[in-house]
Design an enzyme around this catalytic site. Structure first.
Site, PDB file in Angstrom:
ATOM      1  N   HIS A 127      16.175  48.947  13.283  1.00  0.00           N
ATOM      2  CA  HIS A 127      15.135  49.634  14.396  1.00  0.00           C
ATOM      3  C   HIS A 127      15.831  50.356  15.582  1.00  0.00           C
ATOM      4  O   HIS A 127      15.000  50.977  16.317  1.00  0.00           O
ATOM      5  CB  HIS A 127      14.404  48.275  15.111  1.00  0.00           C
ATOM      6  CG  HIS A 127      13.474  47.611  14.219  1.00  0.00           C
ATOM      7  ND1 HIS A 127      12.337  48.274  13.368  1.00  0.00           N
ATOM      8  CD2 HIS A 127      13.263  46.490  13.743  1.00  0.00           C
ATOM      9  CE1 HIS A 127      11.799  47.329  12.729  1.00  0.00           C
ATOM     10  NE2 HIS A 127      12.098  46.037  12.881  1.00  0.00           N
ATOM     11  N   ASP A 251      11.869  39.423   4.920  1.00  0.00           N
ATOM     12  CA  ASP A 251      10.952  38.736   5.742  1.00  0.00           C
ATOM     13  C   ASP A 251       9.632  39.214   4.980  1.00  0.00           C
ATOM     14  O   ASP A 251       8.504  38.914   5.749  1.00  0.00           O
ATOM     15  CB  ASP A 251      10.953  39.240   7.245  1.00  0.00           C
ATOM     16  CG  ASP A 251      11.414  40.824   7.438  1.00  0.00           C
ATOM     17  OD1 ASP A 251      11.687  41.362   6.350  1.00  0.00           O
ATOM     18  OD2 ASP A 251      11.869  41.227   8.603  1.00  0.00           O
TER      19      ASP A 251
HETATM   20 ZN   LIG Z   1      12.024  42.868   9.592  1.00  0.00          ZN
END
Ligand SMILES: [Zn+2]
Length: 351
Positions: A127, A251
């Site tokens: 990110h 995830d």
């Molecule tokens: Zn993630």
């Protein structure tokens, strides 16, 4: 076949719970993972210490101002960068070793020391944008390694596969105008960070070199595998990478607390074998860097399954033609129509 496993104790020192007690990115994630791998004797992989990245390496993907601001915030004792992203005094050093591990892995793979690598590092990276930390990420470990492989390692083309359930907005942003890095991401949408629309294919010279494949909450293994087999693998084959890096988040697992995709533990073996096959077809080494995965027990199981699948002789199972339902099929067809504008996919009319 065995691989190289990179980690560093400094990666345990980054603990956002100091600022935010319920924060999901805990050192226990890595501890659980390593305890589980130790029980399997690391599947025979060679363990190496992740070195610190140099500032010069970080600045291949990030602005000097960003690197300086993280260093100075940590040196001043740390604090919140945004509502999700916190640093403490030790976080800068952890982030240096996380990015440095990815770089050292790429260097070792390109030197022919192994064909497979895994970096068990944190904070994660995908990110973090050129000029901004966000989403638990300080420096984009995979992007730094890809940029360093090109700038320092003489590699001409790097393929980055991002199978974390969140869109790798940082990696996408850093390379969106470049054609020497092909970036492909499967991610749940809607979900944080909200980027990664199918229509976003990169910009200017990099148009076509960003492949975003958003999938709805509830998506299961058949859709993920279809997208890899019918969109990502043929595009990667045509791109002919000299190095394949994976933003390996876990995830998308059904038991992960941060997202709503429904992969099983065994699904990661299927995904990993397809990554191994596409790297193998390109005669390129394959290196994975840990991103998300917030159920520590599940993360440990998934990484184990992944390393075993990568190093094993097993073949991905053939997809049943009726595995995907009609909604999955429609998602796949839309992806083929979009990505097929740039890459030779079966079922697309160009290029
Ligand atoms: Zn993630």
């Amino acid at each position: 076949m065995s691989g190289l496993y990179f980690s560093h104790p400094a990666c345990l020192e980054h603990d956002p719970r100091v600022h935010s007690p319920g924060h999901p990115d805990t050192p226990e994630r890595l501890i659980a993972l390593e305890q589980s791998l130790a029980r399997e004797d690391w599947f025979g992989w060679e363990r190496r210490e992740a070195p610190a990245a140099s500032v010069e390496q970080l600045e291949l993907a990030h602005s000097a101002a960003h690197v300086r601001s993280i260093r100075e915030l940590c040196a001043a004792g740390g604090g919140a960068i945004d509502p999700d992203t916190y640093v403490g005094e030790a976080s800068y050093r952890a982030a240096l070793h996380a990015a440095g591990g990815a770089c050292a892995m790429a260097t070792a793979l390109l030197a022919g020391e192994a064909e497979l690598g895994f970096c068990a590092v944190r904070p994660s990276g995908h990110h973090a944008e050129r000029d901004r930390a966000m989403g638990f990420c300080l420096f984009d470990n995979v992007a730094v390694a890809a940029a360093a492989a090109i700038a320092e390692g003489g590699v001409r083309r790097v393929f980055v596969l991002d199978w974390d359930v969140h869109h790798g907005n940082g990696t996408a942003e850093i390379f969106r105008r470049r054609r020497d890095v092909l970036f492909a991401s499967i991610h749940q949408w809607p979900l944080y960070p909200g980027t990664g629309a199918l229509s976003d294919c990169g910009t200017a010279d990099g148009e076509g070199y960003t492949i975003n494949l958003p999938v709805p909450p509830g998506s299961r293994e058949p859709l993920w595998l279809e997208l890899i087999e019918r969109v990502i693998a043929p595009a990667a084959r045509a791109f002919a990478p000299e190095l394949v890096l994976v933003s390996a988040g876990f995830d998308a697992h059904i038991e992960d607390p941060l997202a709503e995709c429904c992969l099983e533990t065994s699904s990661f073996a299927e995904v990993a074998m397809r990554a191994r096959e596409l790297a193998h077809a390109a005669h390129a080494p394959l290196g994975l860097v840990l991103e998300g995965g917030y159920n520590a027990r599940v993360l440990a199981d998934c990484v184990g399954v992944t390393l075993r699948a990568l190093a094993g002789e097993g073949q991905p199972r053939t997809l049943a033609s009726d595995a995907a339902d009609a909604a999955d099929e429609a998602i796949c067809e839309r992806a083929i129509a979009q990505v097929g504008r740039y890459w030779p996919l079966e079922g697309s009319c160009s290029p």
